[in-house]
Scaffold this active site. Structure first.
Site, PDB file in Angstrom:
ATOM      1  N   ALA A   1       2.005  73.492  28.376  1.00 18.46           N
ATOM      2  CA  ALA A   1       1.206  74.253  29.341  1.00 18.46           C
ATOM      3  C   ALA A   1       1.312  73.671  30.747  1.00 18.46           C
ATOM      4  CB  ALA A   1      -0.252  74.268  28.896  1.00 18.46           C
TER       5      ALA A   1
ATOM      6  N   ARG B   1       4.702  83.597  38.995  1.00 16.72           N
ATOM      7  CA  ARG B   1       4.570  85.052  39.123  1.00 16.72           C
ATOM      8  C   ARG B   1       3.149  85.561  38.910  1.00 16.72           C
ATOM      9  NH1 ARG B   1       8.965  87.227  35.231  1.00 16.72           N
ATOM     10  NH2 ARG B   1       8.950  85.114  34.412  1.00 16.72           N
TER      11      ARG B   1
ATOM     12  N   GLN C   1       2.894  65.926  32.359  1.00 17.36           N
ATOM     13  CA  GLN C   1       4.307  66.082  32.726  1.00 17.36           C
ATOM     14  C   GLN C   1       4.331  66.189  34.259  1.00 17.36           C
ATOM     15  OE1 GLN C   1       6.213  69.848  31.896  1.00 17.36           O
ATOM     16  NE2 GLN C   1       8.246  68.922  31.693  1.00 17.36           N
TER      17      GLN C   1
ATOM     18  N   TYR D   1       3.155  77.551  22.982  1.00 14.19           N
ATOM     19  CA  TYR D   1       3.073  77.708  24.434  1.00 14.19           C
ATOM     20  C   TYR D   1       1.638  78.081  24.808  1.00 14.19           C
ATOM     21  CZ  TYR D   1       8.229  78.148  24.849  1.00 14.19           C
ATOM     22  OH  TYR D   1       9.570  77.937  24.850  1.00 14.19           O
ATOM     23  N   GLY D   2       1.156  77.520  25.866  1.00 10.96           N
ATOM     24  CA  GLY D   2      -0.194  77.845  26.327  1.00 10.96           C
ATOM     25  C   GLY D   2      -0.317  79.252  26.877  1.00 10.96           C
TER      26      GLY D   2
ATOM     27  N   ASN E   1       3.709  86.140  31.811  1.00 10.98           N
ATOM     28  CA  ASN E   1       4.391  85.604  32.983  1.00 10.98           C
ATOM     29  C   ASN E   1       3.823  86.158  34.278  1.00 10.98           C
ATOM     30  OD1 ASN E   1       6.240  83.952  31.584  1.00 10.98           O
ATOM     31  ND2 ASN E   1       7.482  85.748  31.115  1.00 10.98           N
TER      32      ASN E   1
HETATM   33  C1  UD1 Z   1      11.551  79.588  26.951  1.00 12.49           C
HETATM   34  C2  UD1 Z   1      12.702  79.342  25.996  1.00 12.49           C
HETATM   35  C3  UD1 Z   1      13.364  80.682  25.666  1.00 12.49           C
HETATM   36  C4  UD1 Z   1      12.361  81.638  25.089  1.00 12.49           C
HETATM   37  C5  UD1 Z   1      11.199  81.797  26.060  1.00 12.49           C
HETATM   38  C6  UD1 Z   1      10.106  82.614  25.418  1.00 12.49           C
HETATM   39  C7  UD1 Z   1      13.607  77.163  26.533  1.00 12.49           C
HETATM   40  C8  UD1 Z   1      14.687  76.411  27.210  1.00 12.49           C
HETATM   41  N1  UD1 Z   1      13.659  78.468  26.627  1.00 12.49           N
HETATM   42  O1  UD1 Z   1      12.090  80.073  28.152  1.00 12.49           O
HETATM   43  O2  UD1 Z   1      14.410  80.476  24.726  1.00 12.49           O
HETATM   44  O3  UD1 Z   1      12.976  82.892  24.853  1.00 12.49           O
HETATM   45  O4  UD1 Z   1      10.638  80.516  26.393  1.00 12.49           O
HETATM   46  O5  UD1 Z   1       9.126  82.881  26.387  1.00 12.49           O
HETATM   47  O6  UD1 Z   1      12.761  76.550  25.902  1.00 12.49           O
HETATM   48  N2  UD1 Z   1       6.736  74.403  30.178  1.00 12.49           N
HETATM   49  C9  UD1 Z   1       6.285  73.128  30.432  1.00 12.49           C
HETATM   50  N3  UD1 Z   1       7.037  72.307  31.193  1.00 12.49           N
HETATM   51  C10 UD1 Z   1       8.257  72.667  31.673  1.00 12.49           C
HETATM   52  C11 UD1 Z   1       8.723  73.969  31.413  1.00 12.49           C
HETATM   53  C12 UD1 Z   1       7.935  74.805  30.653  1.00 12.49           C
HETATM   54  O7  UD1 Z   1       5.186  72.749  30.023  1.00 12.49           O
HETATM   55  O8  UD1 Z   1       8.887  71.841  32.341  1.00 12.49           O
HETATM   56  C13 UD1 Z   1       5.892  75.290  29.377  1.00 12.49           C
HETATM   57  C14 UD1 Z   1       5.390  76.488  30.180  1.00 12.49           C
HETATM   58  O9  UD1 Z   1       4.141  76.190  30.745  1.00 12.49           O
HETATM   59  C15 UD1 Z   1       5.304  77.580  29.117  1.00 12.49           C
HETATM   60  C16 UD1 Z   1       6.386  77.218  28.135  1.00 12.49           C
HETATM   61  O10 UD1 Z   1       6.679  75.849  28.347  1.00 12.49           O
HETATM   62  O11 UD1 Z   1       4.069  77.557  28.451  1.00 12.49           O
HETATM   63  C17 UD1 Z   1       7.637  78.067  28.336  1.00 12.49           C
HETATM   64  O12 UD1 Z   1       8.106  77.906  29.625  1.00 12.49           O
HETATM   65  P1  UD1 Z   1       8.896  79.052  30.369  1.00 12.49           P
HETATM   66  O13 UD1 Z   1       9.316  78.544  31.683  1.00 12.49           O
HETATM   67  O14 UD1 Z   1       8.115  80.293  30.308  1.00 12.49           O
HETATM   68  O15 UD1 Z   1      10.171  79.164  29.398  1.00 12.49           O
HETATM   69  P2  UD1 Z   1      11.360  80.117  29.598  1.00 12.49           P
HETATM   70  O16 UD1 Z   1      12.323  79.509  30.541  1.00 12.49           O
HETATM   71  O17 UD1 Z   1      10.878  81.473  29.837  1.00 12.49           O
HETATM   72 CA    CA Z   2       7.981  82.377  29.735  1.00 14.61          CA
END
Ligand code: UD1
Ligand code: CA
Length: 462
Positions: free
Chosen positions: A16, A22, A80, A107-108, A232
């Site tokens: 999270a 967005r 993080q 995921y949060g 998102n």
């Molecule tokens: C991720 C997945 C993708 C999947 C999608 C579903 C990866 C590389 N990709 O993509 O395969 O289809 O989710 O929605 O895992 N987060 C952190 N720290 C970070 C990055 C993200 O805590 O550095 C958390 C975000 O807050 C969120 C979740 O991880 O809750 C997903 O992050 P997001 O950036 O939405 O992932 P996607 O790139 O969309």
């Molecule tokens: Ca996402």
């Protein structure tokens, strides 16, 4: 699924830390509300049903806002500092995890995931295999795609930005939710690199490592597509809100509640209804609300933390907050009952009447344009239009006591502390500042005079 003692221990991590650009908001994404509670609250609730230990939340963007908002939750917080990808996010939780059993990653910003789906993943994982939650989407754009061998076993996940045109045509997507064998986690996470289009540490790259090490990769599909839908932007959030509300409406219908329109109901908390409750359009229920048998709620009422006894009728546009309403009352339209109100049976509170911290005895009526605050009102009392308790002297609040069968004439001010004794009658327009004795007429009113030969002023000629 069996929940016997042989089930490997369960640990959970909620990612999270992302910003949620967005959403276009100062508030961290997972604090945005769905059905009156932060998205993260929904996720934690689904997880808590499985009793993970520990339950780690990785946070980052928005600083201490998350730990502060969830100060009471049984959560271990992992910071993080920089958002360098989902793999990097999970790495921050690693110091809190044991290399034993299963690690569930959520995921949060995926708030509607059901515990039953998580249980299905756990029973497949058994602390041994890698289990991914995937689904088929007609419109897979934006998601990681699931790569399978000719035999159909999963061999990797390709992020959209790294995918070839052929890979983009795959419609099975990664929801991001997974169950991992804890003993492999440290090795897998430490081997991740960021040699990809987004220069991020992808958690999804653990899949190819598992395959290389001969760890089975299995998939589970949620019962409902919306379970794995992420938020998102605000449009996604609004969409999930509708899905959530529709489900609650249908549960109420099944339980015997008549809803004028299941699409026009909002429950932001818990609504308990006995049979034959009727709810008209546009009503909002917050906190814990209980409606007993045969209660009717008119259009556009807002009820929060209250209990309404059997056969009471709320006419349109009532606002009830922190109150206990007796049976067969008739409230509204446009009645406002604030915290601390308790009514007996057969009470009437009419239009533009505000009642706060007040007890109204059986069959008492306050039908028009009245304010009753900090008062104890007996049974069968009639409060005339425009009556107000002057309960506040600018510093302290004072109490008003009104006995049974009192009749208060219209436009009376009751200057508290004051007592109107049983059976007393107050003449209209009175300002009552001291005890009004039982069974007598008390009136305080300037004597009416008529000025002889008085004439209206006339307009002066220019
Ligand atoms: C991720 C997945 C993708 C999947 C999608 C579903 C990866 C590389 N990709 O993509 O395969 O289809 O989710 O929605 O895992 N987060 C952190 N720290 C970070 C990055 C993200 O805590 O550095 C958390 C975000 O807050 C969120 C979740 O991880 O809750 C997903 O992050 P997001 O950036 O939405 O992932 P996607 O790139 O969309
Ligand atoms: Ca996402």
């Amino acid at each position: 699924m069996s929940t016997d003692t042989t089930t490997p221990p369960l640990q959970a991590v909620v990612l999270a830390a992302g910003q949620g650009k967005r959403m276009n908001s100062r508030l961290p994404k997972v604090l945005h509300q769905l059905a009156g509670r932060p998205m993260l609250h929904h996720v934690l609730q689904a997880l808590q049903a499985l009793k993970p230990n520990p339950l780690v939340v990785v946070y980052g963007h928005g600083g201490q806002a998350l730990p502060q908002a969830f100060a009471e939750a049984p959560v271990t917080w992992a910071l993080q500092q920089e958002q360098r990808g989902t793999g990097h996010a999970l790495l921050q939780a690693l110091p809190h995890l044991q290399p034993e059993g299963t690690v569930l990653v959520l995921y949060g910003d995926v708030p509607l995931l059901q515990s039953t789906t998580l249980r299905q993943m756990l029973s497949l994982c058994q602390g041994q295999h890698l289990v991914l939650l995937t689904q088929q989407l007609e419109e897979p754009t934006g998601y990681g795609r699931i790569l399978r061998t000719a035999q159909g076993t999963v061999c990797g996940i390709r992020e959209e930005k790294d995918a070839t045109a052929q890979e983009r045509a795959i419609t099975e997507i990664n929801t991001g939710i997974m169950a991992l064998p804890a003993r492999h986690l440290a090795g897998w996470l430490q081997a991740l690199n960021c040699a990809n289009a987004q220069q991020e540490y992808y958690l999804t790259d653990v899949v190819s490592q598992a395959v290389a090490q001969g760890v089975q990769v299995l998939t589970v599909t949620p019962e409902f597509t919306w379970e794995a839908m992420g938020v998102n932007n605000r449009a996604h959030l609004a969409q999930l809100e509708r899905i959530y509300q529709q489900r609650q409406a249908h549960q109420l219908l099944e339980a015997g509640v008549a809803l004028a329109d299941p699409a026009r109901l909002d429950v932001r908390g818990t609504l308990h209804c006995a049979q034959d409750v009727h709810i008209d359009v546009g009503c909002v229920f917050e906190g814990q609300v209980t409606l007993e048998e045969g209660v009717q709620v008119g259009a556009y009422c807002v009820l929060r933390d209250c209990r309404v006894a059997a056969h009471t009728v709320l006419q349109p546009y009532c606002h009830l907050d922190g109150v206990q309403i007796g049976p067969a009352n008739r409230l509204g339209p446009y009645a406002r009952l604030r915290p601390g109100c308790v009514t007996g049976s057969g009470v009437h509170v009419g239009n533009f009447v505000e009642v706060k911290n007040t007890t109204l005895g059986d069959h008492t009526k306050a039908n028009h344009l009245t304010y009753l605050g900090d008062a104890t009102v007996g049974c069968e009392v009639n409060i005339g239009a425009g009556t107000i308790t002057c309960n506040y002297d600018g510093v302290n609040k004072h109490h008003t006591t009104i006995g049974d069968q009192v009749f208060i004439g219209s436009d009376t001010q009751l200057v508290a502390p004051v007592t109107v004794e049983q059976g007393a009658t107050i003449g209209a327009g009175s300002t009552i500042v001291s005890r009004a004795p039982a069974h007598q007429l008390t009136v305080s009113r300037a004597k009416q005079v008529t000025i002889p030969r008085w004439q209206r002023p006339t307009r002066k000629k220019p």
